[in-house]
Design an enzyme around this catalytic site. Structure first.
Site, short mmCIF file in Angstrom:
data_model
loop_
_atom_site.label_atom_id
_atom_site.label_comp_id
_atom_site.label_asym_id
_atom_site.label_seq_id
_atom_site.Cartn_x
_atom_site.Cartn_y
_atom_site.Cartn_z
N SER A 120 3.17 -2.69 -3.51
CA SER A 120 3.38 -1.65 -4.51
C SER A 120 2.50 -0.43 -4.24
O SER A 120 1.33 -0.57 -3.88
CB SER A 120 3.06 -2.21 -5.90
N CYS B 173 -5.58 -1.99 -14.09
CA CYS B 173 -5.56 -0.73 -14.83
C CYS B 173 -6.67 -0.75 -15.87
O CYS B 173 -6.90 -1.76 -16.52
CB CYS B 173 -4.24 -0.59 -15.56
N GLY C 166 0.97 -3.05 3.24
CA GLY C 166 0.68 -1.90 2.39
C GLY C 166 0.44 -0.63 3.18
O GLY C 166 1.36 -0.03 3.73
N GLY D 158 -3.55 7.93 -9.32
CA GLY D 158 -3.40 8.04 -10.77
C GLY D 158 -2.07 7.51 -11.27
O GLY D 158 -1.57 7.91 -12.32
#
Lengths: 262, 306
Positions: free
Chosen positions: B23, B131, B266, B74
């Site tokens: 991800s 998070c 990744g 972000g």
């Protein structure tokens, strides 16, 4: 790699044979990985470097692609050391190109530092099309630092050079002759690539006179095709443009220069 | 690819081979169309999706480090609705899609999971637990076992799809966090997310990232990731998806040996957009060379000193 040649100052010219290369548009770029692709993958330095495609010539099975850049760190030095016959990773062409100059306009191409490399093909094609007049303004610290001078001279375009030390052309910043020309030429359109301060000045000078200005940004990026989101440039009114995918060429009026510069 | 069965079952998600994409490094998959047939992969994990679109952090957002990179993007993303409407339909029906779920409050995570679970195309969910939790003063969900339990429980209730939880490595005991996820009904665990890190420009004395802190990824973190995968795999019975610095088949095979059922490629996809496909091919080649009938037989075969 066909050839890697030092060209004075930190300037380096690479000539690469890129298989299946189908041409490119002025302002597009490629991601070049530092060092050669040997038997083992190289992971340090890790990331590829975005570099303007200077020009390309179709040859059997692909194209010879020239890249002009400055050696300023380990990654760019490793790339320069690649010998003829060695392989380097090349991903491109990438990004959105410069739009054509309008019929009858004066295209003012303003380049500083490595930004000069993004403008050569635009100068060549605009000159060849004869749709617009072309004037090229090149800036560098010194005569030795200036990139691609011989190539631009060979194009037979109007050429104005400014160096900070006065060793070639006008002494000072390239935005000074730009300001004079913007005042004198109501049909000017500005194409600029170089340091952020130069771009911002070109943007401000153009906006104050109601001239369209296109800038090609040189933000750091990890991928070059819109997935790392590292190259985000703040836009006027909020949000970000990705320099790799939405740019590198952006309307100067769309860039939030205050938030772009640190 | 004759002779080797590369299929694995990752907590109820059937994969044609053990290689997924991590991800945040693979966009929504469509960006890779010019480089790679996604059907060569076990599957893809999307950019983390939030209830509303997010614009992300001010630049600079990335910086290169030795053998790695820092990022503080972000969590810029198009939002769950635009993903379902525009991104998901653009992927070939044979591509296994795992959707990464993210929020700043537990209820947001659950709602994103609920909406994603409506689509038949979403094969599974991966909860991004790295998070900062707004109500708890910014501590990551994945750093506090009680918060993590609450989060996994809420998402578990919101969806019956296979549920992966992606763990933060910024903890004292990864085994404890893995057990929490298993206890709350997670079907598999993905690890590791990036390591919290800092770098400085000594000329300006400024941090290299606008956000000050960023996440470290790339080959530099591989041995840490391998250690954590091994520890987690010994702590729980549910499958592990190994992540961290994988750029070659050799890297991926290490994770399988240390207990990962599948892996995610990744940062390597940035420098080589074909990396995940090459890793999948290399695993098959290794299995043939070692006479393995099924790649699943390699999982957790680390030989320890007696």
């Amino acid at each position: 790699m066909r050839e890697s040649r030092a060209e004075g100052g930190a300037n380096q010219r690479l000539r690469l044979f890129v298989p299946r290369f189908g041409g490119f548009e002025p302002g597009q770029f490629a991601m070049l990985s530092p060092g050669t692709l040997g038997a083992a993958e190289r992971f340090d330095p890790l990331l590829p470097r975005p570099m303007a495609i200077y020009r390309a010539k179709a040859v059997e099975g692909g194209a010879e692609v020239d890249v002009l850049y400055k050696v300023h760190g380990r990654g760019t030095a490793l790339l320069a050391q690649a010998r003829p016959g060695e392989r380097v990773r090349f991903v491109g062409p990438l990004g959105r190109p410069f739009p054509d100059a309008p019929q009858g306009s004066l295209a003012l191409l303003v380049g500083g530092g490595t930004g000069v490399a993004s403008l050569y093909e635009l100068a060549a094609r605009t000159q060849a099309s004869a749709v617009a007049r072309v004037r090229v303004l090149l800036g560098a610290r010194s005569a030795e630092d200036l990139m691609g001078r011989d190539d631009f001279e060979a194009l037979d375009v109007e050429l104005v050079v400014a160096t900070e030390d006065g060793s070639l052309g006008e002494r000072g910043l390239v935005t000074e002759p730009l300001e004079r020309m913007l005042d004198a030429e109501p049909d000017a359109i500005v194409y600029a690539c170089g340091p952020t301060l130069m771009l911002r000045r070109a943007a401000d000078l153009s906006a104050a006179r109601g001239r369209r200005c296109l800038v090609s940004l040189e933000n750091a990026m990890a991928c070059g095709f819109g997935v790392c989101l590292g190259c985000a440039a703040p836009k006027v009114g909020g949000g970000f443009a990705l320099v790799c995918r939405d740019g590198p060429v952006l309307e100067a009026s769309s860039v939030d220069w205050e938030r772009l510069a640190r | 690819m004759s002779g080797v069965d590369l299929r694995v079952d990752l907590g109820g998600i059937a994969l044609r081979n053990p290689v997924l994409t991590a991800s945040g490094t693979f966009g929504y998959g469509t960006e890779f169309a010019p480089f790679l047939d996604l059907r060569r992969l076990g599957g893809i994990v999307t950019k983390s999706l939030t209830l509303e679109p997010r614009a992300g952090n001010l630049p600079p957002r990335i910086a290169e480090t030795r053998g790695g990179m820092l990022n503080a993007i972000g969590l810029e993303n198009v939002g769950v609705e635009a993903f379902l409407r525009e991104k998901l339909p653009a992927l070939h029906a044979d591509v296994v899609v795992v959707a990464s779920v993210f929020g700043t409050e537990i209820e947001h995570y659950a709602e994103v999971a609920r909406r994603l679970s409506v689509s038949e195309r979403v094969a599974g969910l991966e909860v991004n637990a790295s998070c900062p939790h707004v109500k708890s003063g910014g501590i990551e969900f994945g750093q506090n076992p009680n918060l993590l339990a609450e989060l996994v429980r809420a998402v578990r209730r919101a969806s019956t799809r296979p549920l992966l939880v992606k763990l933060s490595p910024n903890v004292t005991s990864i085994a404890e966090m893995a057990r929490v996820c298993e206890g709350e009904g997670a079907d598999a665990i993905s690890l590791i997310n990036t390591l919290q890190a800092l770098d400085v420009d000594i000329e300006t004395r400024r941090p290299v990232l606008h956000n000050v802190l960023g996440g470290l990824s790339g080959p530099a973190i591989l041995p840490i990731a391998l250690r954590m995968v091994w520890q987690a795999s010994r702590a729980v019975a549910i499958p592990i998806c190994g992540i961290g610095g994988i750029g070659t088949a050799e890297d991926a095979i290490k994770f399988l040996i240390c207990g990962a059922t599948a892996v995610q490629v990744g940062t390597a996809s940035y420098l080589n957009p074909m990396a995940a496909g090459e890793v999948a091919d290399g695993i098959a080649e290794y299995a043939r060379r070692h006479g393995l009938g099924r790649i699943a037989d390699l999982v957790g075969t680390l030989e320890l000193p007696r």
